[in-house]
Write a protein that holds these residues in place. Structure first.
Motif, PDB file in Angstrom:
ATOM      1  N   LYS A  61      42.087  51.827  31.718  1.00 53.30           N
ATOM      2  CA  LYS A  61      41.120  50.913  32.517  1.00 53.30           C
ATOM      3  C   LYS A  61      41.815  49.614  32.725  1.00 53.30           C
ATOM      4  N   VAL A  62      41.510  48.808  33.857  1.00 46.27           N
ATOM      5  CA  VAL A  62      42.009  47.662  34.083  1.00 46.27           C
ATOM      6  C   VAL A  62      41.083  46.631  34.323  1.00 46.27           C
ATOM      7  N   ILE A  63      40.987  45.572  33.635  1.00 49.50           N
ATOM      8  CA  ILE A  63      40.137  44.491  33.393  1.00 49.50           C
ATOM      9  C   ILE A  63      40.816  43.299  33.740  1.00 49.50           C
ATOM     10  N   VAL A  64      40.154  42.612  35.013  1.00 47.41           N
ATOM     11  CA  VAL A  64      40.948  41.459  35.716  1.00 47.41           C
ATOM     12  C   VAL A  64      39.793  40.367  35.668  1.00 47.41           C
ATOM     13  N   ILE A  65      40.355  39.215  35.287  1.00 53.63           N
ATOM     14  CA  ILE A  65      39.432  37.913  35.457  1.00 53.63           C
ATOM     15  C   ILE A  65      40.229  36.856  36.624  1.00 53.63           C
ATOM     16  N   SER A  66      39.443  36.004  37.153  1.00 49.99           N
ATOM     17  CA  SER A  66      40.084  35.330  38.168  1.00 49.99           C
ATOM     18  C   SER A  66      40.475  34.092  37.495  1.00 49.99           C
ATOM     19  N   GLY A  67      41.653  33.404  37.797  1.00 47.26           N
ATOM     20  CA  GLY A  67      42.229  32.230  37.333  1.00 47.26           C
ATOM     21  C   GLY A  67      41.948  30.998  38.237  1.00 47.26           C
ATOM     22  N   ASN A  68      42.406  29.636  38.139  1.00 40.37           N
ATOM     23  CA  ASN A  68      42.484  28.797  39.071  1.00 40.37           C
ATOM     24  C   ASN A  68      43.274  28.737  40.246  1.00 40.37           C
ATOM     25  N   HIS A  69      44.217  29.775  40.248  1.00 38.93           N
ATOM     26  CA  HIS A  69      45.101  29.964  41.527  1.00 38.93           C
ATOM     27  C   HIS A  69      44.117  30.948  42.493  1.00 38.93           C
ATOM     28  N   ASP A  70      43.490  31.618  42.131  1.00 37.16           N
ATOM     29  CA  ASP A  70      42.717  32.692  42.758  1.00 37.16           C
ATOM     30  C   ASP A  70      41.492  32.347  43.166  1.00 37.16           C
ATOM     31  N   SER A  71      40.855  32.900  44.582  1.00 37.55           N
ATOM     32  CA  SER A  71      39.723  32.655  44.686  1.00 37.55           C
ATOM     33  C   SER A  71      38.733  33.707  44.470  1.00 37.55           C
ATOM     34  N   ALA A  72      38.043  33.164  43.300  1.00 37.63           N
ATOM     35  CA  ALA A  72      36.797  34.438  42.758  1.00 37.63           C
ATOM     36  C   ALA A  72      36.210  35.014  43.530  1.00 37.63           C
ATOM     37  N   ARG A  73      35.724  34.277  44.721  1.00 39.44           N
ATOM     38  CA  ARG A  73      34.891  35.418  45.754  1.00 39.44           C
ATOM     39  C   ARG A  73      35.932  36.368  46.427  1.00 39.44           C
ATOM     40  N   ARG A  74      37.163  35.978  46.736  1.00 45.92           N
ATOM     41  CA  ARG A  74      38.101  36.987  47.505  1.00 45.92           C
ATOM     42  C   ARG A  74      38.423  37.950  46.420  1.00 45.92           C
ATOM     43  N   LEU A  75      38.946  37.842  45.383  1.00 47.88           N
ATOM     44  CA  LEU A  75      39.083  38.558  44.472  1.00 47.88           C
ATOM     45  C   LEU A  75      38.225  39.367  43.839  1.00 47.88           C
ATOM     46  N   GLY A  76      37.071  38.924  43.785  1.00 51.31           N
ATOM     47  CA  GLY A  76      35.734  39.959  43.334  1.00 51.31           C
ATOM     48  C   GLY A  76      35.171  40.593  44.420  1.00 51.31           C
ATOM     49  N   PHE A  77      35.707  40.632  45.572  1.00 53.70           N
ATOM     50  CA  PHE A  77      34.928  41.121  46.620  1.00 53.70           C
ATOM     51  C   PHE A  77      34.942  42.752  46.463  1.00 53.70           C
ATOM     52  N   SER A  78      33.535  43.409  46.334  1.00 53.18           N
ATOM     53  CA  SER A  78      33.344  44.662  46.308  1.00 53.18           C
ATOM     54  C   SER A  78      33.701  45.087  44.838  1.00 53.18           C
ATOM     55  N   SER A  79      33.432  44.159  44.130  1.00 58.71           N
ATOM     56  CA  SER A  79      33.753  44.614  42.554  1.00 58.71           C
ATOM     57  C   SER A  79      32.785  45.641  41.977  1.00 58.71           C
ATOM     58  N   ALA A  80      31.243  45.687  42.533  1.00 58.00           N
ATOM     59  CA  ALA A  80      30.475  46.730  42.054  1.00 58.00           C
ATOM     60  C   ALA A  80      31.194  47.892  42.397  1.00 58.00           C
ATOM     61  N   LEU A  81      31.578  48.045  43.559  1.00 58.81           N
ATOM     62  CA  LEU A  81      32.186  49.326  43.881  1.00 58.81           C
ATOM     63  C   LEU A  81      33.188  49.940  43.212  1.00 58.81           C
ATOM     64  N   ILE A  82      34.268  48.736  42.906  1.00 61.84           N
ATOM     65  CA  ILE A  82      35.592  49.120  42.367  1.00 61.84           C
ATOM     66  C   ILE A  82      35.434  49.398  40.902  1.00 61.84           C
ATOM     67  N   ASP A  83      34.295  48.784  40.200  1.00 60.80           N
ATOM     68  CA  ASP A  83      34.202  49.256  38.862  1.00 60.80           C
ATOM     69  C   ASP A  83      33.994  50.712  38.682  1.00 60.80           C
ATOM     70  N   ALA A  84      33.531  51.533  39.538  1.00 61.26           N
ATOM     71  CA  ALA A  84      33.501  52.894  39.330  1.00 61.26           C
ATOM     72  C   ALA A  84      34.856  53.819  39.380  1.00 61.26           C
ATOM     73  N   ALA A  85      35.829  53.005  39.809  1.00 62.42           N
ATOM     74  CA  ALA A  85      37.318  53.448  39.805  1.00 62.42           C
ATOM     75  C   ALA A  85      37.946  52.981  38.476  1.00 62.42           C
ATOM     76  N   GLY A  86      37.370  52.139  37.676  1.00 59.35           N
ATOM     77  CA  GLY A  86      37.942  52.042  36.554  1.00 59.35           C
ATOM     78  C   GLY A  86      38.641  50.468  36.374  1.00 59.35           C
ATOM     79  N   VAL A  87      38.381  49.970  37.717  1.00 60.49           N
ATOM     80  CA  VAL A  87      39.373  48.620  37.532  1.00 60.49           C
ATOM     81  C   VAL A  87      37.892  47.527  37.829  1.00 60.49           C
ATOM     82  N   HIS A  88      37.941  46.770  36.647  1.00 55.63           N
ATOM     83  CA  HIS A  88      36.870  45.845  36.261  1.00 55.63           C
ATOM     84  C   HIS A  88      37.181  44.481  36.695  1.00 55.63           C
ATOM     85  N   LEU A  89      36.670  44.080  37.839  1.00 54.05           N
ATOM     86  CA  LEU A  89      36.772  42.473  38.163  1.00 54.05           C
ATOM     87  C   LEU A  89      35.793  41.731  37.772  1.00 54.05           C
ATOM     88  N   ARG A  90      36.085  40.520  36.813  1.00 51.83           N
ATOM     89  CA  ARG A  90      35.360  39.871  36.255  1.00 51.83           C
ATOM     90  C   ARG A  90      35.565  38.411  36.861  1.00 51.83           C
TER      91      ARG A  90
END
Length: 518
Positions: A80-109
């Protein structure tokens, strides 16, 4: 023996970043390949990426493609891959479609409102809850309910009127909409008390929410991911300052009670406690990191949270080195042979600044990135600029500037060149003054005319005049030389005045054709 749950802790990829304009894409790609190989070889259950996936809020196309390929390769290892956003990231862009990507085993928090929603993994010892705290901007406030309060069906900061979290983004969202939503979030938290807008306050509140959720789930093993500067961590020159009012560090006790805390933000790999560690950046991103060993952490969380941690070295793309000395020694000594293929920051200590120093050094050290001149035995002048130039004429000030730059006085030939340059400038100023006084137009103009060189055949000091009977707005701009103008003096006798005209505006072409019956 029952195997323990295994994690690979990494962070601060900063995809898209360069080092003093040196391209690091190949080095970043090599590290991500190494990360996937390690995950496969060690049979890890999850890869933890603790923020700063990208270097900019709006990453380049190449950086996005590199991230996508990395996530695909990591998922191919069955981890599994679990990713959180940092202060350099745009949380909104990095987290786009996170609910769909969760099903693929990549969890964007990336959403503060979902930080108490864990990724639950299972092994023969039972469940392990992995919580991700994205970077929380203290100025905006956390915008969450009190610890233990049920958030189901309630609007929180970051939710729109439809009840959907705005930080997820949407297929039709634009950059302006995203910026407006982020501004609204910031304004919504601006009314919070100052103490509630500190890093310690927002992270303490987040940790309390997570502890309450873990207690409700009866989780004996918990892993926490966070992107912050925790007190006791050693920083460098390549981290962006996240302090607020001079206070940016978070006390260690904020993260008490978790089996393992995977931290991101500081680029040096380090352990604040046995269960609390920074993985650091995979590459050195400043010369302050020249002596650091880069890598990731292989973490095992066994029964009752028993912990075992092992360091995994990262592949070295190109070493960083800081050299100091005279240019002759750097170019001729065998002592520096081992640095010929390194990224270099060089400080020259020669008494006088060497000519073409960068070109000469680059012949031996092709990857030199920065060059500084600090002559030995020279002390800084503590006087103000006003006191240093008081009583000096232009030539003396210019000669002093030459001496300051290279630590040697200007030669006689250079002083003659400087004197000639000043005299040329004064002569042009006198000529311009005479032109302004002789021009009839200049007496009526509110702005002083600009003077042109006497050798120009196209004078720029005369102003545009409207054609008789035409409104000024519809008249094309044309420069006409006037009596006494140096442009006339440079023009051969009998020749017509030179005219500079701009192209006709499209609307004027249309009106002119209409007037002619076309």
């Amino acid at each position: 023996m029952v195997p323990a749950m295994r994690f690979l802790h990494t962070s601060d990829w900063h995809l898209g970043r360069s080092l003093h304009r040196a391209d690091l894409r190949d080095a970043q790609s090599a590290f991500l390949d190494h990360l996937a190989q390690t995950a496969r070889a060690e049979r890890v259950d999850a890869v933890l990426v603790a923020g700063d996936v990208y270097d900019r809020a709006i990453p380049s196309v190449d950086a996005v493609a590199l991230c996508e390929q990395a996530l695909i390769r990591l998922r191919e290892t069955a981890a599994k891959v679990i990713v959180i956003s940092g202060n350099h990231d745009s949380a909104r862009r990095l987290g786009f479609s996170s609910a769909l990507i969760d099903a693929a085993g990549v969890h964007l928090r990336t959403r503060p409102a979902a930080l108490a929603d864990p990724v639950v993994l299972h092994d023969d010892h039972g469940p392990v809850a992995v919580y991700g705290i994205p970077y929380l901007e203290p100025a905006a406030g956390l915008g969450l309910p009190a610890a233990g309060q049920d958030t189901a069906g309630q609007d929180t900061a970051g939710q729109d009127a439809a009840g959907q979290d705005a930080s997820h983004g949407s297929c039709g969202g634009t950059d302006r909409e995203t910026a407006d939503a982020e501004t609204a979030d910031t304004q919504a938290g601006a009314n919070a008390p100052p103490a509630a807008r500190s890093h310690a306050a927002v992270l303490g509140h987040a940790a309390a929410l997570i502890r309450a959720d873990a207690s409700a789930r009866a989780m004996a093993r918990t892993v926490l991911m966070a992107h912050a500067w925790v007190a006791g961590g050693a920083g460098g020159d390549s981290e962006r300052d996240i302090s607020v009012g001079g206070v940016g560090q978070v006390p260690v006790p904020v993260f008490d009670g978790f089996s393992y805390v995977a931290l991101g933000h500081l680029h040096g790999q380090q352990a604040l406690a046995e269960h609390m560690r920074y993985s650091g950046s995979p590459l050195p991103y400043s010369f302050s990191e020249a002596g650091q060993d880069k890598g990731s952490w292989l973490v095992e969380v066994g029964v009752a949270g028993k912990l075992r941690v092992e360091r995994v070295p990262a592949p070295a793309h190109r070493r960083l080195a800081v050299l100091r000395g005279r240019i002759g020694d750097l170019l001729g000594s065998r002592e520096f042979a081992e640095h010929e293929q390194d990224f270099l920051s060089v400080t020259l200590t020669d008494t006088a600044r060497p000519e073409a120093a960068m070109d000469r050094l680059r012949r031996r050290f092709p990857h030199i990135l920065t060059l500084e001149f600090r002559p030995e035995g020279v002390t800084a002048d503590g006087r103000s600029y006003r006191s240093r130039v008081a009583g000096r004429d232009d030539l003396a000030i210019a000669a002093e500037f030459v001496r300051h730059v290279r630590n040697t006085p200007a030669t006689q030939a250079e002083q003659r060149l400087l004197a000639a340059a000043f005299e040329t400038v004064r002569e042009e100023a006198r000529l311009c003054a005479r032109t302004v006084s002789a021009s009839p137009r200049s007496a009526r103009s509110r702005r002083p005319s600009r003077c042109a060189s006497t050798t120009s055949r196209d004078c720029s000091c005369c102003t545009a005049r409207p054609e008789p009977g035409r409104p000024r707005s519809l008249t094309p701009s044309r420069s006409r030389c006037t009596a006494g103008c140096p442009g006339n003096a440079a023009r051969p006798s009998g020749s017509a005045p030179t005219t500079r005209a701009r192209a006709w505006p499209p609307r004027w072409n249309w009106r002119r054709r209409s007037a002619a019956g076309g």
